[in-house]
Design a protein around this motif. Structure first.
Motif, short mmCIF file in Angstrom:
data_model
loop_
_atom_site.label_atom_id
_atom_site.label_comp_id
_atom_site.label_asym_id
_atom_site.label_seq_id
_atom_site.Cartn_x
_atom_site.Cartn_y
_atom_site.Cartn_z
N LEU A 1 0.91 -1.22 -0.03
CA LEU A 1 0.02 0.02 0.07
C LEU A 1 0.85 0.98 -0.49
N THR A 2 0.47 2.28 -0.82
CA THR A 2 1.36 3.65 -0.92
C THR A 2 1.15 4.16 -0.46
N LYS A 3 1.43 5.29 0.28
CA LYS A 3 0.79 6.96 0.60
C LYS A 3 0.25 7.76 -0.56
N GLU A 4 0.85 7.59 -1.38
CA GLU A 4 -1.17 8.07 -2.48
C GLU A 4 -1.71 7.59 -2.16
N GLN A 5 -1.81 5.64 -2.20
CA GLN A 5 -3.14 5.25 -2.36
C GLN A 5 -4.19 5.54 -0.59
N ILE A 6 -3.07 5.98 0.03
CA ILE A 6 -3.90 6.23 0.93
C ILE A 6 -4.52 7.76 1.51
N GLU A 7 -3.65 8.25 0.59
CA GLU A 7 -4.35 9.95 0.57
C GLU A 7 -5.59 9.89 -0.52
N GLU A 8 -5.52 8.87 -1.41
CA GLU A 8 -6.89 8.99 -2.08
C GLU A 8 -7.66 8.33 -1.60
N ILE A 9 -7.55 7.27 -0.30
CA ILE A 9 -8.28 6.58 0.80
C ILE A 9 -10.08 7.56 1.51
N LEU A 10 -8.24 9.00 2.02
CA LEU A 10 -8.61 9.56 2.50
C LEU A 10 -9.60 10.80 1.88
N ASP A 11 -8.97 11.11 0.83
CA ASP A 11 -9.78 12.11 -0.33
C ASP A 11 -11.57 11.70 -0.60
N LEU A 12 -11.63 10.36 -0.87
CA LEU A 12 -12.62 9.98 -0.74
C LEU A 12 -13.33 9.93 0.17
N ALA A 13 -13.63 9.33 1.25
CA ALA A 13 -14.18 9.73 2.30
C ALA A 13 -14.61 10.91 2.51
N GLN A 14 -13.92 12.12 1.98
CA GLN A 14 -13.88 13.87 1.99
C GLN A 14 -15.19 13.49 1.05
N VAL A 15 -14.96 13.31 0.03
CA VAL A 15 -16.03 13.11 -1.40
C VAL A 15 -17.49 12.79 -0.88
N VAL A 16 -17.16 11.56 -0.52
CA VAL A 16 -18.80 10.99 -0.33
C VAL A 16 -19.22 12.06 1.10
N ILE A 17 -18.64 12.20 1.88
CA ILE A 17 -18.84 13.14 3.10
C ILE A 17 -20.19 14.82 1.90
N ASP A 18 -19.19 15.02 1.36
CA ASP A 18 -18.83 15.43 0.33
C ASP A 18 -20.80 15.85 -0.02
N THR A 19 -20.53 14.73 -0.88
CA THR A 19 -21.66 14.65 -1.16
C THR A 19 -23.16 14.32 -1.11
#
Length: 337
Positions: A304-322
């Protein structure tokens, strides 16, 4: 940034100022600042209808001679403070404290934003209790996601040259990648917290949901009854316990059953997550399943890469914003300030 207003009363004892603050609902507290000896500290916070975001700080203190030259002689002055993130209700209360204190004790005050004997201008806020409550939940979770993302450690080294190496050996090469896995349950927990809080706030204030709640015939455990009686739980807490906010299907059921919100529909669209434009439903389902693997089977992906974790955290934020986007449009009321 904060707003500080200091009143030098014409005539008031420390006891009178103390009683005055307590009449307004202020409670004794501690303070981190180095105040003069003999200072008393208080705090006001209104939980009802999410009126307060931070509350109002108040301190009774003996002013220096230099301070007395500016605002007048007095044995004890009254200092109030609201923080940058204060609500309109907090700022209105700060104005009210100074206004009422001046009526009772006289004197002059200084507002560090507006000057001598000037109250703070309070802009209008169209947000109702529901919007304020969801805003607080949104800010709380967003701040946690942002903090974790900012604190992510960079990998020690690239694992590309170790292709084919056993998982346990890769973990020894760069243990930081093992720690990245622990942030996947965090991302799901952030979603669970927000959706759970949002559900309870909507249920508390939505008239149609409240009517449906009064028509419920479902039995609840005696433990929940006692918790409600002891003010340890609310009815909304009990209803929220009927659903799992770690499951897309259950989240959909909760919001659809009580508020007519089609959560599936909100997720079946493409949204920008990092540099990608995925369908949210597929990515969120994968995230939840990965979380289950880590929690229940201790499945660790050391690749698992740092970029993948950043994407996962971004996903959580985007779902909340949706969901917040949908609520702002459907309710015709801005939630995020």
């Amino acid at each position: 940034m904060s707003i500080e207003i200091t009143l030098h009363p014409r005539k008031a004892s420390i006891g009178e100022l103390k009683d005055f603050l307590k009449e307004l609902g202020f409670q004794p507290t501690e303070h981190l600042w180095a105040w003069p000896k003999g200072s008393l500290h208080f705090h006001w916070f209104e939980k009802r209808d999410f009126i307060s975001f931070d509350g109002v700080e108040a301190t009774i203190f003996p002013p220096s001679r230099k301070e007395q030259k500016k605002l007048g002689r007095c044995a004890h002055a009254l200092h109030t403070r609201t923080r940058l993130s204060a609500s309109h209700g907090d700022i209105e209360m700060q104005n009210r404290v100074i206004r009422l204190a001046r009526v009772r004790f006289g004197g002059n005050f200084y507002n560090d934003w507006y000057g001598n004997n000037r109250y703070t201008k309070v802009d209008s806020d169209s947000r109702d209790a529901t919007a304020r409550g969801i805003y607080l939940a949104y800010e709380f979770v967003t701040d946690k996601i942002r903090s974790v993302r900012f604190s992510l450690p960079s990998p020690t080294q690239s694992l590309e040259k170790f292709v084919g190496t056993k998982q346990e050996d890769l973990a020894k090469i760069d243990p930081k990648r093992v720690l990245y896995n622990a942030l996947i349950p965090f991302a799901v927990a952030a979603l669970e917290h927000f959706f759970g809080q949002c559900f309870k706030i909507l249920l508390q204030y939505d008239p149609k949901a409240q009517l449906k709640l009064r028509q419920q015939s479902r039995k609840i455990d005696i433990a929940d009854v006692l918790a409600i009686q002891a003010h340890q739980k609310t009815v909304e807490d009990v209803v929220a316990d009927w659903y799992s906010f770690q499951s897309i299907a259950s989240i959909h059921s909760a919001f659809s059953d009580w508020f007519g919100i089609d959560f599936w529909k909100l997720l079946r669209r493409r949204k920008k997550v990092g540099k990608k434009l995925p369908i949210l439903e597929k990515h969120l389902d994968y995230l939840i399943q990965t979380r289950h693997g880590i929690v229940h089977r201790l499945s660790i992906d050391v690749g698992l890469t740092k970029e993948q974790i950043e994407e996962i955290l971004d996903l959580a934020q985007v779902v909340i914003d949706t969901l917040v986007d949908h609520l702002e449009i459907s309710r015709g009321c801005k939630i995020r300030g």
